[in-house]
Design a protein around this motif. Structure first.
Motif, PDB file in Angstrom:
ATOM      1  N   ASN A 180     -15.367  -5.254 -16.725  1.00  0.00           N
ATOM      2  CA  ASN A 180     -15.842  -3.870 -16.661  1.00  0.00           C
ATOM      3  C   ASN A 180     -16.321  -3.455 -15.270  1.00  0.00           C
ATOM      4  O   ASN A 180     -17.061  -2.491 -15.137  1.00  0.00           O
ATOM      5  N   ASP A 181     -15.882  -4.179 -14.236  1.00  0.00           N
ATOM      6  CA  ASP A 181     -16.242  -3.844 -12.856  1.00  0.00           C
ATOM      7  C   ASP A 181     -14.954  -3.836 -12.022  1.00  0.00           C
ATOM      8  O   ASP A 181     -14.501  -4.877 -11.540  1.00  0.00           O
ATOM      9  N   LEU A 182     -14.366  -2.655 -11.888  1.00  0.00           N
ATOM     10  CA  LEU A 182     -13.064  -2.524 -11.232  1.00  0.00           C
ATOM     11  C   LEU A 182     -13.104  -3.014  -9.791  1.00  0.00           C
ATOM     12  O   LEU A 182     -12.173  -3.681  -9.318  1.00  0.00           O
ATOM     13  N   ASP A 183     -14.204  -2.709  -9.082  1.00  0.00           N
ATOM     14  CA  ASP A 183     -14.299  -3.114  -7.680  1.00  0.00           C
ATOM     15  C   ASP A 183     -14.256  -4.624  -7.536  1.00  0.00           C
ATOM     16  O   ASP A 183     -13.697  -5.158  -6.585  1.00  0.00           O
ATOM     17  N   SER A 184     -14.880  -5.309  -8.493  1.00  0.00           N
ATOM     18  CA  SER A 184     -14.893  -6.769  -8.457  1.00  0.00           C
ATOM     19  C   SER A 184     -13.464  -7.314  -8.530  1.00  0.00           C
ATOM     20  O   SER A 184     -13.120  -8.291  -7.852  1.00  0.00           O
ATOM     21  N   PHE A 185     -12.606  -6.686  -9.334  1.00  0.00           N
ATOM     22  CA  PHE A 185     -11.197  -7.105  -9.409  1.00  0.00           C
ATOM     23  C   PHE A 185     -10.469  -6.749  -8.112  1.00  0.00           C
ATOM     24  O   PHE A 185      -9.716  -7.546  -7.563  1.00  0.00           O
ATOM     25  N   LYS A 186     -10.716  -5.531  -7.621  1.00  0.00           N
ATOM     26  CA  LYS A 186     -10.047  -5.087  -6.387  1.00  0.00           C
ATOM     27  C   LYS A 186     -10.309  -6.041  -5.229  1.00  0.00           C
ATOM     28  O   LYS A 186      -9.418  -6.359  -4.455  1.00  0.00           O
ATOM     29  N   GLU A 187     -11.547  -6.509  -5.152  1.00  0.00           N
ATOM     30  CA  GLU A 187     -11.934  -7.385  -4.039  1.00  0.00           C
ATOM     31  C   GLU A 187     -11.172  -8.707  -4.044  1.00  0.00           C
ATOM     32  O   GLU A 187     -11.005  -9.333  -3.003  1.00  0.00           O
ATOM     33  N   LEU A 188     -10.755  -9.156  -5.228  1.00  0.00           N
ATOM     34  CA  LEU A 188     -10.101 -10.467  -5.319  1.00  0.00           C
ATOM     35  C   LEU A 188      -8.588 -10.411  -5.118  1.00  0.00           C
ATOM     36  O   LEU A 188      -7.935 -11.452  -5.019  1.00  0.00           O
ATOM     37  N   VAL A 189      -8.009  -9.193  -5.079  1.00  0.00           N
ATOM     38  CA  VAL A 189      -6.554  -9.097  -4.909  1.00  0.00           C
ATOM     39  C   VAL A 189      -6.177  -9.545  -3.497  1.00  0.00           C
ATOM     40  O   VAL A 189      -6.763  -9.093  -2.516  1.00  0.00           O
ATOM     41  N   PHE A 214     -12.277   1.282 -17.043  1.00  0.00           N
ATOM     42  CA  PHE A 214     -11.979  -0.035 -16.490  1.00  0.00           C
ATOM     43  C   PHE A 214     -10.515  -0.402 -16.734  1.00  0.00           C
ATOM     44  O   PHE A 214      -9.787  -0.773 -15.807  1.00  0.00           O
ATOM     45  N   LEU A 215     -10.067  -0.278 -17.986  1.00  0.00           N
ATOM     46  CA  LEU A 215      -8.676  -0.665 -18.280  1.00  0.00           C
ATOM     47  C   LEU A 215      -7.683   0.271 -17.588  1.00  0.00           C
ATOM     48  O   LEU A 215      -6.662  -0.172 -17.058  1.00  0.00           O
ATOM     49  N   GLY A 217      -8.251   1.818 -14.837  1.00  0.00           N
ATOM     50  CA  GLY A 217      -8.353   1.435 -13.420  1.00  0.00           C
ATOM     51  C   GLY A 217      -7.533   0.190 -13.124  1.00  0.00           C
ATOM     52  O   GLY A 217      -6.868   0.096 -12.086  1.00  0.00           O
ATOM     53  N   LEU A 218      -7.568  -0.793 -14.032  1.00  0.00           N
ATOM     54  CA  LEU A 218      -6.764  -2.011 -13.832  1.00  0.00           C
ATOM     55  C   LEU A 218      -5.280  -1.672 -13.835  1.00  0.00           C
ATOM     56  O   LEU A 218      -4.502  -2.205 -13.039  1.00  0.00           O
ATOM     57  N   ARG A 219      -4.867  -0.768 -14.755  1.00  0.00           N
ATOM     58  CA  ARG A 219      -3.463  -0.369 -14.816  1.00  0.00           C
ATOM     59  C   ARG A 219      -3.036   0.266 -13.481  1.00  0.00           C
ATOM     60  O   ARG A 219      -2.000  -0.073 -12.917  1.00  0.00           O
ATOM     61  N   ASP A 220      -3.852   1.161 -12.972  1.00  0.00           N
ATOM     62  CA  ASP A 220      -3.528   1.818 -11.696  1.00  0.00           C
ATOM     63  C   ASP A 220      -3.482   0.806 -10.562  1.00  0.00           C
ATOM     64  O   ASP A 220      -2.592   0.852  -9.703  1.00  0.00           O
ATOM     65  N   LEU A 221      -4.455  -0.110 -10.544  1.00  0.00           N
ATOM     66  CA  LEU A 221      -4.510  -1.132  -9.501  1.00  0.00           C
ATOM     67  C   LEU A 221      -3.239  -1.984  -9.537  1.00  0.00           C
ATOM     68  O   LEU A 221      -2.636  -2.276  -8.495  1.00  0.00           O
ATOM     69  N   CYS A 222      -2.830  -2.382 -10.738  1.00  0.00           N
ATOM     70  CA  CYS A 222      -1.618  -3.198 -10.879  1.00  0.00           C
ATOM     71  C   CYS A 222      -0.387  -2.432 -10.400  1.00  0.00           C
ATOM     72  O   CYS A 222       0.467  -2.991  -9.705  1.00  0.00           O
ATOM     73  N   ASP A 223      -0.304  -1.148 -10.760  1.00  0.00           N
ATOM     74  CA  ASP A 223       0.855  -0.351 -10.342  1.00  0.00           C
ATOM     75  C   ASP A 223       0.900  -0.208  -8.819  1.00  0.00           C
ATOM     76  O   ASP A 223       1.953  -0.308  -8.198  1.00  0.00           O
ATOM     77  N   GLU A 224      -0.269  -0.016  -8.254  1.00  0.00           N
ATOM     78  CA  GLU A 224      -0.354   0.200  -6.806  1.00  0.00           C
ATOM     79  C   GLU A 224       0.018  -1.067  -6.026  1.00  0.00           C
ATOM     80  O   GLU A 224       0.697  -1.016  -5.017  1.00  0.00           O
ATOM     81  N   TYR A 250      -6.852   2.395 -26.256  1.00  0.00           N
ATOM     82  CA  TYR A 250      -7.224   2.744 -24.887  1.00  0.00           C
ATOM     83  C   TYR A 250      -6.144   3.548 -24.182  1.00  0.00           C
ATOM     84  O   TYR A 250      -6.361   4.068 -23.096  1.00  0.00           O
ATOM     85  N   ASP A 251      -4.923   3.572 -24.810  1.00  0.00           N
ATOM     86  CA  ASP A 251      -3.805   4.245 -24.173  1.00  0.00           C
ATOM     87  C   ASP A 251      -3.488   3.658 -22.789  1.00  0.00           C
ATOM     88  O   ASP A 251      -3.203   4.388 -21.843  1.00  0.00           O
ATOM     89  N   VAL A 252      -3.588   2.335 -22.701  1.00  0.00           N
ATOM     90  CA  VAL A 252      -3.227   1.624 -21.475  1.00  0.00           C
ATOM     91  C   VAL A 252      -2.270   0.516 -21.878  1.00  0.00           C
ATOM     92  O   VAL A 252      -2.642  -0.364 -22.647  1.00  0.00           O
ATOM     93  N   LYS A 253      -1.045   0.547 -21.372  1.00  0.00           N
ATOM     94  CA  LYS A 253      -0.063  -0.436 -21.843  1.00  0.00           C
ATOM     95  C   LYS A 253       0.048  -1.619 -20.877  1.00  0.00           C
ATOM     96  O   LYS A 253       0.222  -1.424 -19.676  1.00  0.00           O
TER      97      LYS A 253
END
Ligand SMILES: *Cc1c(COP(=O)(O)O)cnc(C)c1O
Length: 404
Positions: A180-189, A214-215, A217-224, A250-253
Motif C-alpha cells: 500500500n505504498d506506491l513510492d516504496s515500490f517505485k524506489e526498488l525498480v 495502490f493497485l 498505481g502499480l498497474r501504471d508503474l508496470c505499464d510505464e 479493483y478494476d485492475v487487471k
C-alpha cells in the motif's frame, strides 16, 4: 474413513499421529471424521461451525454435492494419465476459467505454491527472452505470503520469522517493498526488474486489503517501465472477496494471476492464467508437472467453479460478508475488523488470539489465529446470516470470558 472402519480409538489415532508424523501444525483436539456444508463433524458426531473452511478452500461448502458427483464419475473413467493425451476435464475447465476471468490461457499445477513457482518462472523467462540475462528481478511486498517452496518462499516478504529462518539463502532476485505504498515500490525498480507481485488482499499477513489507488498505481508503474504485474489470488480468488477474482473488484487487471485453494472444491489443484502475449513464453519442455492437470482434480474444479458462478456465491460473499463484519464490530475489546467479502479478520486490543481460537473450538466454532491479537475467518461462501449470528454469539461469550 470413519473411526469405526479403523479398529482404533480416538486416543489411538491421535497417538499414532503424534508418534509418526512430523508435526508443523497446532491441531484442534478432535478428529475430523465427516463434513457437510458449513459443518465439520468430529468422531462423536458433534458438529463444528467451519469458519476456517479448510483455509478458504471449501467455498461452495464442504463436500459440495456437485463436486462429489464429479469426482466419483471421473474416478470411474480415468484417475491419472499425465499430459500426453488430451483429456476432457482439462479442456472444459480451461474454457470455463479463461472465460470467467477474461484471460487467454491457463497452466495447471497442484497447489498454490506451485502456481506461484509457475508465475515466477514465466515472468523471469519472459524477461530473459525479451530483454537479456539480467532482467529477472521481482519486487514483492513485506508481510506477503506466497508459499513454502523455494521460489515462493523467497518471494514471501517475511524474512525474519519462522517462514525463512533456517532455510536461507533464499533464491536471489527478490526485493521487498511496503504494501500500500506506491513510492516504496517505485524506489526498488531497477533496469533488471521484470515484475511486481502482490496479493490484492494480504491473507496470511493479517487480512490487509490493498487500496484501489495502490493497485492502480502499480498497474501504471508496470505499464510505464515494461514490467509484468503478477497477482497472487490463491486466497482471494473464486468469489471469496465478493467478486469472482479480487482484481475485478479493483478494476485492475494483472498480466498473470495465480489461483488454488477454493478452485478445486477440496481437491489439490492450482493454476496460472495469462494472456496470449505472455503465455507464448512457455513452450515444449520449458515447464511441466506430473500431476498438474490431473483429470480428477480438473473434474472437481470444473464442478466447483460451476457452482461458484451459477449460484453467484461471490454475490453472497459480498452481502453476508458485509453483515458479518458489521456484527463483528460489536464484539467487546475489538480494535479493528478488516477484510472484504468473506475474507475477514478481527483484531482485538487485549485478548489473545490463540486463546480465543481455543475457546471458540470448545464451543464448536472453528477459526484461525494470525498474530497475537487477530483471528481470521474464511467460512464457506454458502454461509447464512443465521450461521454468522451463531458464530458471533460464541465469539462474544469467549471474548467476555477472557476479559474477566
Ligand atoms: C495458501 C496460499 C499460498 C500457498 O498455497 P499452498 O496451496 O498452500 O501451496 C500462496 N499464496 C497465498 C496468498 C495463499 O493464501
Amino acid at each position: 474413513m470413519k473411526l469405526s472402519d479403523s479398529n482404533k480409538t480416538s486416543a489411538e489415532i491421535k497417538a499414532l499421529t503424534n508418534k509418526y508424523m512430523i508435526e508443523t501444525y497446532e491441531r484442534y483436539d478432535f478428529i475430523a471424521e465427516r463434513a457437510e456444508g458449513v459443518y465439520l463433524y468430529d468422531e462423536n458426531g458433534e458438529g463444528y461451525l467451519d469458519f476456517y473452511g479448510g483455509v478458504a478452500v471449501n467455498s461452495a461448502g464442504n463436500r459440495n454435492p456437485k463436486v462429489v458427483a464429479a469426482i466419483k464419475n471421473q474416478v470411474d473413467d480415468i484417475i491419472h494419465t499425465f499430459n500426453y493425451p488430451y483429456t476432457i476435464p482439462q479442456a472444459l475447465l480451461a474454457e470455463r476459467i479463461c472465460q470467467a476471468i477474461d484471460m487467454d490461457k491457463i497452466f495447471y499445477q497442484n497447489s498454490g505454491t506451485e502456481a506461484n513457482e509457475a508465475m515466477i518462472k514465466l515472468a523471469r523467462k519472459y524477461g530473459v527472452d525479451h530483454y537479456g540475462p539480467n532482467r529477472y528481478e521481482i519486487i514483492t511486498a513485506f508481510d506477503s505470503f506466497h508459499g513454502r517452496t523455494y521460489g515462493a518462499m523467497s518471494a514471501t516478504g517475511q524474512t525474519d520469522n519462522v517462514i525463512q529462518m533456517g532455510f536461507k539463502p533464499m533464491v536471489p532476485g527478490f526485493s521487498y517493498a511496503k504494501f500500500n505504498d506506491l513510492d516504496s515500490f517505485k524506489e526498488l525498480v531497477t533496469d533488471n526488474t521484470i515484475a511486481i507481485m502482490v496479493e490484492p488482499i494480504q491473507g496470511e499477513g493479517g487480512v490487509i486489503p490493498a487500496t484501489p489507488e495502490f493497485l492502480k498505481g502499480l498497474r501504471d508503474l508496470c505499464d510505464e517501465k515494461g514490467l509484468l504485474l503478477l497477482f497472487d489470488e490463491i486466497q482471494t480468488g473464486w468469489g471469496r472477496t465478493g467478486s469472482v477474482m479480487a482484481f475485478q473488484n479493483y478494476d485492475v487487471k494483472p498480466d498473470i494471476i495465480s489461483m488454488a485453494k477454493a478452485m478445486g472444491g477440496g481437491m489439490p489443484i492450482g493454476a496460472i492464467c495469462t494472456t496470449d502475449k505472455y503465455a507464448a513464453t512457455f513452450s515444449a519442455g520449458t515447464h511441466g508437472s506430473t500431476y498438474g492437470g490431473n483429470p480428477v482434480a480438473c473434474a472437481a474444479a470444473y464442478a466447483q467453479i460451476g457452482e461458484l458462478l451459477e449460484r453467484d456465491l461471490a454475490g453472497n460473499a459480498k452481502q453476508i460478508g458485509q453483515y458479518f463484519m458489521e456484527q463483528l464490530a460489536t464484539l467487546p475489546d475489538v480494535k479493528e475488523v478488516r477484510g472484504k467479502g468473506l475474507l475477514v479478520a478481527v483484531e482485538f486490543n487485549e485478548v489473545n488470539a490463540v486463546e480465543i481460537k481455543r475457546g471458540a473450538v470448545a464451543q464448536k466454532l472453528l477459526t484461525t489465529a494470525i498474530g497475537s491479537h487477530t483471528i481470521r475467518m474464511v467460512p464457506p461462501l454458502i454461509v447464512t446470516e443465521k450461521e454468522c449470528d451463531m458464530a458471533i454469539n460464541i465469539l462474544r461469550q469467549v471474548v467476555e470470558s477472557l476479559i474477566k
